[in-house]
Design a protein around this motif. Structure first.
Motif, PDB file in Angstrom:
ATOM      1  N   GLN A 459       0.894  -0.906  -0.085  1.00 13.68           N
ATOM      2  CA  GLN A 459       0.205   0.360   0.049  1.00 13.68           C
ATOM      3  C   GLN A 459       0.756   1.106  -0.279  1.00 13.68           C
ATOM      4  N   ARG A 464      -3.743   5.501  -0.167  1.00 15.89           N
ATOM      5  CA  ARG A 464      -4.894   4.965   1.478  1.00 15.89           C
ATOM      6  C   ARG A 464      -6.341   5.153   1.019  1.00 15.89           C
ATOM      7  N   PRO A 478      -8.859   0.102  -1.960  1.00 12.80           N
ATOM      8  CA  PRO A 478      -8.370   1.441  -1.794  1.00 12.80           C
ATOM      9  C   PRO A 478      -8.752   2.258  -3.475  1.00 12.80           C
ATOM     10  N   VAL A 494      -4.208   3.125   7.354  1.00 14.76           N
ATOM     11  CA  VAL A 494      -3.503   2.747   6.382  1.00 14.76           C
ATOM     12  C   VAL A 494      -3.767   1.482   6.792  1.00 14.76           C
TER      13      VAL A 494
END
Length: 562
Positions: A459, A464, A478, A494
């Motif tokens: 990620q 995020r 996401p 996150v």
């Protein structure tokens, strides 16, 4: 800012055992466990048969059929790799695709000399009652035109190929599709268009979203396999675009990437989807998404954690494929089922059983919390804490000792609270590992890598923001539509989705969570996960925080062990 003590920092890309593994790789490169067999003498091969699609472009196919010309169901596969690139005999030895040398083979692989790369073996399938059509996609091999990989145009071409195959004198009018990787992607796309002659599909390990699953997982540019694959096809085929420059031109999930995603809900034909736990870098997530989001009422998910090609051509997998196609063609009633394979290490299968859905209906979702530097706990920590690592050189590590035997089958999610210093953005790579008596326990991974961890996630911090329409607690999705900057000193949540897995942990073993700012595996072609690679991260410090204000945790899918 003070750095944390070294014992709680890690270098997960430097696990012991690399030298021994590299020696085994050298041996397999010199002599890979590939066996090519002579095809049956009674198989007729019609080569470079013209198929004219709706815009007048001529595609070319090879047809494999018995000499008696009795009408049969037809297996169709379409791909850009060249239908005529088949094994050949030189002196007393067979030559075959160099990928079988470059990529490690976990078990022996056997197929006939009629078999193209990742395609069904015509010798086996003609013996079991099917004819086989292997097609060059538009702009590839001997087909005319200029291709558009994964596009609606390619799906329409495949639609026309399916209908053409149904109308031939050696066909009984019923068409199915089968194949690995790209040969699976073409199946999703055409099945969504619902050609009348298509009766079933078997996409064996295929992603369903090129951006999320392959080129930009977590919003982080994949710069290894995507680059290699794109450059090979650019050299060998004629394409409107190739994916490597598209990664730079389209860093967000915009209309270009969305146009390449098949409408899974429109797939109504029976489908057997192979969901591999060993292909997390490429096909695993998309395969499971196809099963859970597909519109077929007759769907089966076949999971495993073996080698990709060894499994596809194995007798158990062939028997599963044959049984599925026969049932679908005979009009078997709609049903949804899952074959689950659970392992406790790379080579040990502890259970193979039938389930009815994914994730499993009896999953007990459990939070394991970041509680102190190096520590995971089943209880939320009463006090705040943090650990800091440099994005290029270290990773944070947290461990939980398993109190009793536990099966973890399903996806996992890490909720992290992140502060950045010295950089405006960062890439987060999150892994779940298994340790036994202070030794790292390896699993089968993507591209034949035999030193993988249980599961991994990616990620980019600035990307995020979640898509609330498609996200679940166990599967954060996401949106990748806009970057969200991180201010100096700001702490942001996150969510990192980790790929599916099925693993038995024994009492006393350790589950280790590692979080780094760079890819967690070595890139060396002999002891690393070649050709996987990801964009180099910005240099800076990442601080992970936890405590009453920050519910940092790993969400795990616990399955009761009887």
């Amino acid at each position: 800012m003070t750095r944390n003590p070294a014992p709680f920092l890690d270098r997960p890309w430097r696990r012991p055992g690399a030298a021994r593994y590299a020696l085994g790789r050298v041996r397999s490169i010199v002599k890979p466990p590939i066996r090519v067999t002579e095809p049956p003498a009674d198989v007729v091969v019609d080569r470079d048969v013209d198929v004219i699609v709706r815009d007048g472009t001529v595609l070319r196919v090879n047809v494999f059929r018995p000499a008696n010309d009795t009408p049969r169901p037809v297996i169709v596969s379409v791909h850009p790799y060249g239908k005529d690139k088949l094994p050949s005999r030189r002196l007393r030895r067979w030559t075959f695709s160099p990928q079988f040398r470059v990529l490690r083979q976990s078990q022996p692989v056997t197929f006939s000399a009629l078999t193209g790369w990742e395609a069904p073996d015509p010798a086996w399938w003609t013996t079991h009652g099917f004819n086989v059509v292997n097609a060059d996609a538009r702009g590839c091999g001997h087909s005319n035109g200029t291709g558009k990989l994964l596009s609606h145009q390619e799906a329409e071409d495949t639609y026309d190929l399916v209908q053409w195959a149904a109308e031939q004198p050696w066909s009984d009018g019923r068409v199915v599709m089968l194949g690995v990787s790209y040969l699976a992607l073409t199946q999703y796309a055409v099945a969504a268009l619902q050609p009348p002659a298509l009766r079933a599909i078997c996409p064996w390990e295929g992603f369903t979203d090129a951006y999320r699953d392959w080129t930009m997982p977590g919003g982080i540019r994949e710069s290894g396999f995507a680059r290699f694959w794109s450059r090979v096809l650019k050299h060998r085929t004629r394409q409107t675009y190739v994916f490597e420059p598209m990664q730079e031109a389209h860093p967000l999930r915009d209309e270009f990437w969305r146009s390449l995603v098949p409408d899974l809900a429109a797939i109504k034909v029976p489908m057997l989807v192979c969901g591999s736990f060993s292909d997390n870098n490429l096909h695993s997530r998309g395969s499971f998404r196809a099963f859970t989001h597909g519109g077929s009422g007759h769907a089966r998910l076949y999971t495993h954690r073996g080698g990709k090609w060894a499994t596809f051509y194995s007798e158990p997998a062939l028997a599963e494929q044959l049984q599925f196609f026969r049932a679908a063609l005979d009009g078997a009633p709609a049903t949804r089922s899952v074959r689950i394979e659970v392992r406790e290490d790379r080579d040990t299968v502890v259970a193979v059983r039938e389930e009815s859905q994914w994730p499993l209906a009896r999953t007990q979702w459990r939070h394991i919390y970041l509680a102190a530097p190096g520590v995971l706990s089943s209880e939320a920590p009463p006090k705040a804490g943090s650990i800091t690592f440099e994005t290029h050189s270290r990773a944070a590590s947290f461990s939980w000792t398993i109190p009793e035997d536990i099966e973890l089958t399903g996806p996992m999610t890490a909720r992290l609270w992140v502060q950045l210093d010295g950089c405006a953005d960062a890439n987060l790579f999150v892994g779940v590992e298994k340790w036994r008596e202070e030794q790292f326990v390896p699993f089968e991974g993507s591209y034949g890598w035999g030193r993988d961890r249980v599961t991994t996630g990616w990620q980019r911090v600035s990307l995020r923001e979640l898509d609330p329409k498609h996200s679940q607690p166990w599967e954060p999705v996401p949106a990748y539509e806009r970057p969200l900057p991180v201010a100096a000193g700001q702490v942001v949540p996150v969510d990192v989705a980790l790929g599916p897995s099925a693993t038995l942990f024994r009492a006393g073993e350790q589950l280790r969570l590692v979080v780094g700012g760079r890819w967690l595996s070595p890139r060396n072609p002999l002891f690393g996960q070649f050709p996987a690679a990801y964009a180099d991260p910005p240099r800076g410090l990442v601080t992970l925080r936890w405590g009453p204000r920050y519910d940092a945790h790993l969400l795990i899918p616990e399955i009761p062990v009887s």
